[in-house]
Design a protein around this motif. Structure first.
Motif, PDB file in Angstrom:
ATOM      1  N   ASN A 147      43.663  80.349  41.592  1.00 40.76           N
ATOM      2  CA  ASN A 147      44.555  81.005  40.411  1.00 40.76           C
ATOM      3  C   ASN A 147      44.473  82.432  40.303  1.00 40.76           C
ATOM      4  O   ASN A 147      44.353  83.096  39.307  1.00 40.76           O
ATOM      5  CB  ASN A 147      43.977  80.225  39.022  1.00 40.76           C
ATOM      6  N   ASP A 149      45.291  86.518  40.688  1.00 40.08           N
ATOM      7  CA  ASP A 149      46.310  87.620  40.752  1.00 40.08           C
ATOM      8  C   ASP A 149      45.947  88.360  41.946  1.00 40.08           C
ATOM      9  O   ASP A 149      45.165  89.190  41.776  1.00 40.08           O
ATOM     10  CB  ASP A 149      46.271  88.126  39.300  1.00 40.08           C
ATOM     11  N   ALA A 295      44.258  83.762  34.276  1.00 45.37           N
ATOM     12  CA  ALA A 295      45.826  83.199  34.294  1.00 45.37           C
ATOM     13  C   ALA A 295      45.956  81.771  34.175  1.00 45.37           C
ATOM     14  O   ALA A 295      47.130  81.409  33.974  1.00 45.37           O
ATOM     15  CB  ALA A 295      46.406  83.928  35.439  1.00 45.37           C
TER      16      ALA A 295
END
Length: 320
Positions: A147, A149, A295
Motif C-alpha cells: 500500500n 505511496d 493510506a
C-alpha cells in the motif's frame, strides 16, 4: 602403492605460541583438515528490514524479563518454536527523528529533523551494506512496499538522500527475478546499459576539462561527484554481466497482485513470501519492506471482521 599425503591441520594456537605474541589470525586454508574443507560451505547472511507503521501494542509485544529465560508475550507466542533464533531489543530510538509519518522515511537512515525546512535524507542501512559488500547477486537489494505511496515513501535512500521507489507489485517482482526476456528484449536492455555508460564517459570528459579551472574547494566537491559517477559506472558493468546470465528457474506459478488496499494483511503475506523466494533463489541478500498503512482504508482483520475506520482514523480514535 603409497598412500596420498595428507597435510596435518595447522594449529592457530601452535603458531601463536611459536611466535611469542597474542595475535588473532584469520582462519587459513591450511588450518582445516583436507577432507573437511569441501563441506564447509557457509550459507550466505541475509538481511530483511521491515517498517510496519500499523505498529505494535508494547505491553503484549515486549517481554518484561531479560536474558534467555524470558517469558514469551502473547504477540511473540507464535514464534515459540524458533525462539532461540531471534533476539528482542527495546528502548532503541533515533535522536531528533520525529514528526509522525515523516519519520518513517528515516527508519534506516537516522537522518535528523525530517519535518524541518531544508531536510535532506541520507544513505539507508541497506544501501550502506551494498557499498561495503558489493553486488554479490543479480539484485544488490530489493526495495518492497505494501500500500505504498511510491513518490514519497520508502525505506531505501541513496548516499545523496534520493528516494529509491519501492516495488509494490508481486507480479512485476516475480517477472524480474524469474522470467527470462527473449533475445531481442535482452539486446535492448544491453543497449540501454551501453547508452548510459557512454553518457557517463562524455560527462567525465567534460568534468576533466572543467576541473583544471577550479579552486581547491570546488575541485574537492567535483572529485566527490566524480567518485559517485565511477560508482554508477561499476554498477552498470555489473548489471550488464548479470543481463547476460540466465535467470534462476522456479516451479512456482506467477503470483497475482492483490489490488484491494483493504486486504493489507493478505498483501503483506504475499510480499513476505516474495522476499522469501528472493532469498531462496539467491536473487538478492538484502530486502527492505515498508508496510505503508497510512493510506490504507478500513481494512479486514480476518475474513469475518473489519475495522470501521481506516488505519489513520483508528489510530487517532484509540488514543486516550
Amino acid at each position: 602403492m603409497n598412500s596420498p599425503y595428507i597435510a596435518k591441520p595447522f594449529s592457530r594456537r601452535r603458531f601463536l605460541r611459536s611466535a611469542g605474541v597474542t595475535l588473532a589470525l584469520p582462519l587459513l586454508e591450511c588450518m582445516t583438515p583436507v577432507f573437511g574443507r569441501a563441506a564447509e560451505v557457509k550459507a550466505p547472511r541475509r538481511l530483511l528490514l521491515i517498517s510496519n507503521n500499523l505498529g505494535f501494542l508494547p505491553k503484549p509485544f515486549f517481554p518484561t524479563a531479560t536474558g534467555r529465560d524470558y517469558e514469551l508475550t502473547p504477540t511473540l507466542a507464535p514464534l515459540a518454536d524458533v525462539r532461540s533464533e531471534f533476539s528482542i531489543f527495546s528502548g532503541i530510538s533515533h535522536p531528533d527523528v520525529n514528526g509522525g509519518h515523516s519519520a518513517e522515511n528515516c527508519f534506516l537512515t537516522a537522518a535528523r529533523g525530517p519535518t524541518k525546512s531544508g531536510f535532506r535524507n541520507q544513505i539507508s542501512l541497506d544501501q550502506f551494506a551494498v557499498e561495503k559488500l558489493g553486488q554479490l547477486t543479480r539484485f544488490s537489494t530489493l526495495n518492497l512496499g505494501v500500500n505504498i505511496d511510491k513518490a514519497n515513501r520508502s525505506l531505501s535512500w541513496t548516499r545523496d538522500g534520493v528516494l529509491l521507489p519501492a516495488e509494490d507489485s508481486a507480479t512485476a517482482l516475480f517477472r524480474r527475478m524469474f522470467v527470462q526476456g527473449d533475445p531481442e528484449a535482452v539486446k535492448k536492455q544491453l543497449n540501454r546499459l551501453d547508452e548510459r555508460g557512454s553518457i557517463l564517459d562524455t560527462l567525465k570528459d567534460h568534468m576533466g576539462s572543467l576541473n583544471r579551472t577550479l579552486d581547491s574547494e570546488d575541485r574537492a566537491r567535483l572529485d566527490q561527484y566524480l567518485t559517485s559517477v565511477r560508482e554508477v559506472e561499476e554498477r552498470l558493468v555489473t548489471a550488464r554481466e548479470w543481463e547476460l546470465k540466465p535467470k534462476p528457474l522456479t516451479t512456482l506459478p506467477e503470483p497475482t497482485d492483490i489490488q484491494d488496499k483493504k486486504l493489507i494483511f493478505d498483501k503483506l503475506e504475499l510480499m513476505l513470501a516474495m522476499a522469501q523466494l528472493a532469498f531462496e533463489s539467491d536473487s538478492t541478500r538484502i530486502v527492505t519492506l515498508m508496510v505503508d498503512a497510512f493510506a490504507t482504508p478500513a481494512f479486514k482483520i480476518h475474513e469475518d471482521a473489519a475495522t470501521t475506520e481506516g488505519y489513520h482514523g483508528s489510530a487517532t480514535t484509540a488514543r486516550p
